[in-house]
Design an enzyme around this catalytic site. Structure first.
Site, PDB file in Angstrom:
ATOM      1  N   ASP A  95       0.911  -1.165  -0.019  1.00  0.00           N
ATOM      2  CA  ASP A  95       0.143  -0.010  -0.020  1.00  0.00           C
ATOM      3  C   ASP A  95       0.997   1.375  -0.017  1.00  0.00           C
ATOM      4  OD1 ASP A  95      -2.262   1.347  -0.197  1.00  0.00           O
ATOM      5  OD2 ASP A  95      -2.788   0.874   2.143  1.00  0.00           O
ATOM      6  N   HIS A  96       0.364   2.429   0.329  1.00  0.00           N
ATOM      7  CA  HIS A  96       0.843   3.753  -0.022  1.00  0.00           C
ATOM      8  C   HIS A  96       2.408   3.640   0.441  1.00  0.00           C
ATOM      9  CE1 HIS A  96      -2.862   6.196  -0.243  1.00  0.00           C
ATOM     10  NE2 HIS A  96      -3.164   5.083   0.484  1.00  0.00           N
ATOM     11  N   GLU A 169      -2.785   8.762   6.311  1.00  0.00           N
ATOM     12  CA  GLU A 169      -2.292   7.598   6.102  1.00  0.00           C
ATOM     13  C   GLU A 169      -0.897   7.294   6.318  1.00  0.00           C
ATOM     14  OE1 GLU A 169      -3.213   3.399   4.345  1.00  0.00           O
ATOM     15  OE2 GLU A 169      -4.380   4.970   5.438  1.00  0.00           O
ATOM     16  N   HIS A 212      -8.957   9.353   4.064  1.00  0.00           N
ATOM     17  CA  HIS A 212      -8.597   8.264   4.795  1.00  0.00           C
ATOM     18  C   HIS A 212      -9.037   8.469   6.143  1.00  0.00           C
ATOM     19  CE1 HIS A 212      -5.063   7.810   1.579  1.00  0.00           C
ATOM     20  NE2 HIS A 212      -5.849   6.777   1.351  1.00  0.00           N
ATOM     21  N   HIS A 252      -9.814   4.656  -2.826  1.00  0.00           N
ATOM     22  CA  HIS A 252      -9.047   4.864  -1.485  1.00  0.00           C
ATOM     23  C   HIS A 252     -10.040   5.683  -0.392  1.00  0.00           C
ATOM     24  CE1 HIS A 252      -4.531   4.148  -2.186  1.00  0.00           C
ATOM     25  NE2 HIS A 252      -5.118   3.634  -3.180  1.00  0.00           N
ATOM     26  N   ASN A 274      -9.596  -0.073  -0.975  1.00  0.00           N
ATOM     27  CA  ASN A 274      -9.011  -0.251   0.052  1.00  0.00           C
ATOM     28  C   ASN A 274      -9.851  -0.214   1.342  1.00  0.00           C
ATOM     29  OD1 ASN A 274      -6.780  -0.138  -1.812  1.00  0.00           O
ATOM     30  ND2 ASN A 274      -5.711   1.496  -0.613  1.00  0.00           N
TER      31      ASN A 274
END
Length: 343
Positions: A95-96, A169, A212, A252, A274
Site C-alpha cells: 500500500d501507500h 495514512e 482516509h 481509497h 482499500n
C-alpha cells in the site's frame, strides 16, 4: 489455492472490470490479521487482495529494527504458504509508499521480485503502490514511469495515486478541499505518460473526494460519477469507443461510504477498494469487550493470579479474527465480489 500468479492476477482484474465488481484490499499487520483476511474471503467465496502499508511493514519488521522490507518479505513468504489452505485466490500488494520511502520499501521489494523472476519464479508481490500525491503531477508521473518499467519487467502491476486523498495514512496527510478531485486533464496527462497498458499494467487511484480514516456522513462529498468523466475524457482523446473504460480504478478512503456511492464507483470502473479503518475496528472491538468483561481474569487483581484462560492471547485472538473476517464478508457483499472466486 496458492497466491495468484501474474497471469491469474491479471485475470482477476479483468473479471472484476467486466463484471462491475471490485476486490476488497485488506491491510494486514500480523499473521493473525492475515488469517482473518483469508478467512473472510473464503467465507464470502471471493478472491481478494491483501496489502501491507509502510507502517504495517515496519510493525511486521519488529520493534527492535523496524525494517520495512524484512517485515513485508516475511509476511509475504508466510502468506505464500498459508494461503494455499484457503479455497480462494489472493494477490499480495504493498500500500501507500511516498517518495521519501521508495528507497527503503518499494524499490528493494521490486529488486526481490526481479531476482525471483530471473530465477524462473513468480514475483513475491503481485502489485506495488507508488503514492506521489504529495508531489507535482509532473514529478509524480516521472517517477511512475521509472517504477512502471521495472514493475513490468518483474511481471508486477503498479498502482499510482495521481492526486491527493484527504485525511491521514501512515503519516502522509492532505487537507480536505477541492484538490481532492482528479480532473480530466490529470487523467489525460497520466495516460500520456504511462500509456494505457502497452507500457505495463497499472491501477489508478484517482480522487473523487476520498478521505482516509474515519469521518461522519456529510463531512466529505464523494463524487464517484467523476470516474465516468475521466474514462470518457481519455477514451475520446485516444479514439476509443463510447462506453470504454481505459482505466482500472482504485477506491481509497472508502470508510463510511454509502452503498450507493460504492455501487456508482463499481459501475464506473473501480476494481479494487482499500479497507483498513473498518477492519481495524472490527478486529479490536471484541478484544476490548473481552478485556472489560474479564478484567479480573486478565489482570492479577488484589494479589490474585488471574485466569490464564482469559489472558491467553488465543482466547481473545480468536474473537478478533472472527470479527474481522465477518467485516470482510460484508465488504465482499458491498463490492459484489462475493461468490465470484475463480474455480
Amino acid at each position: 489455492m496458492p497466491i495468484a500468479t501474474p497471469e491469474v492476477y491479471n485475470e482477476m482484474l479483468d473479471r472484476a472490470k467486466a463484471g462491475q465488481f471490485a476486490y476488497p484490499a485488506i491491510n494486514v499487520t500480523s499473521s493473525q490479521t492475515l488469517h482473518a483476511a483469508l478467512r473472510g474471503f473464503a467465507e464470502a467465496e471471493s478472491d481478494g487482495i491483501v496489502q501491507i502499508s509502510t507502517g504495517g511493514a515496519e510493525f511486521l519488521g519488529g520493534q527492535h529494527s523496524k525494517d520495512m522490507v524484512t517485515g513485508a518479505v516475511a509476511l509475504a513468504e508466510f502468506a505464500h504458504i498459508v494461503a494455499a489452505k484457503y479455497d480462494v485466490t489472493i494477490a499480495l500488494h504493498t500500500d501507500h509508499c511516498p517518495k521519501d520511502k521508495l528507497d527503503g520499501y518499494v524499490r528493494p521489494l521490486l529488486a526481490v521480485s526481479e531476482e525471483r523472476v530471473k530465477a524462473g519464479r513468480d514475483p513475491l508481490f503481485q502489485s506495488h503502490m507508488w503514492d506521489g500525491s504529495a508531489e507535482t503531477l509532473s514529478d509524480n508521473l516521472t517517477i511512475a514511469q521509472e517504477l512502471l518499467e521495472r514493475a513490468r519487467a518483474a511481471r508486477i502491476v503498479l498502482e499510482v495515486e495521481i492526486t491527493p486523498t484527504g485525511g491521514e495514512e501512515d503519516g502522509v496527510s492532505h487537507e480536505i478541499n477541492d484538490s481532492l478531485y482528479t480532473t480530466v486533464e490529470d487523467a489525460i496527462r497520466t495516460a500520456e505518460a504511462l500509456g494505457l497498458g502497452e507500457k505495463g499494467r497499472y491501477l489508478l487511484a484517482a480522487s473523487f473526494g476520498n478521505v482516509h480514516g474515519v469521518y461522519k456522513p456529510g463531512n466529505v462529498v464523494l463524487r464517484p460519477e467523476l470516474l465516468k468523466e475521466l474514462n470518457e475524457g481519455v477514451a475520446a482523446k485516444y479514439g476509443q469507443p463510447a462506453g470504454s473504460k481505459p482505466f482500472d480504478f482504485v477506491f481509497h478512503g472508502g470508510s463510511g461510504s454509502s452503498e450507493q456511492e460504492i455501487a456508482t464507483a463499481l459501475d464506473n470502473g473501480v476494481v479494487k477498494m482499500n479497507i483498513d479503518t473498518d477492519t481495524q475496528y472490527a478486529f479490536t472491538r471484541p478484544v476490548a469487550a473481552h478485556m472489560f468483561r474479564n478484567y479480573d481474569g486478565v489482570l492479577k487483581v488484589d494479589g490474585e493470579v488471574g485466569d490464564k484462560k482469559t489472558y491467553d492471547p488465543r482466547t481473545w485472538g480468536k474473537l478478533a479474527e472472527a470479527s474481522m473476517a465477518a467485516r470482510i464478508v460484508e465488504a465482499c457483499g458491498h463490492l459484489r465480489s462475493a461468490g465470484t472466486r475463480i474455480k
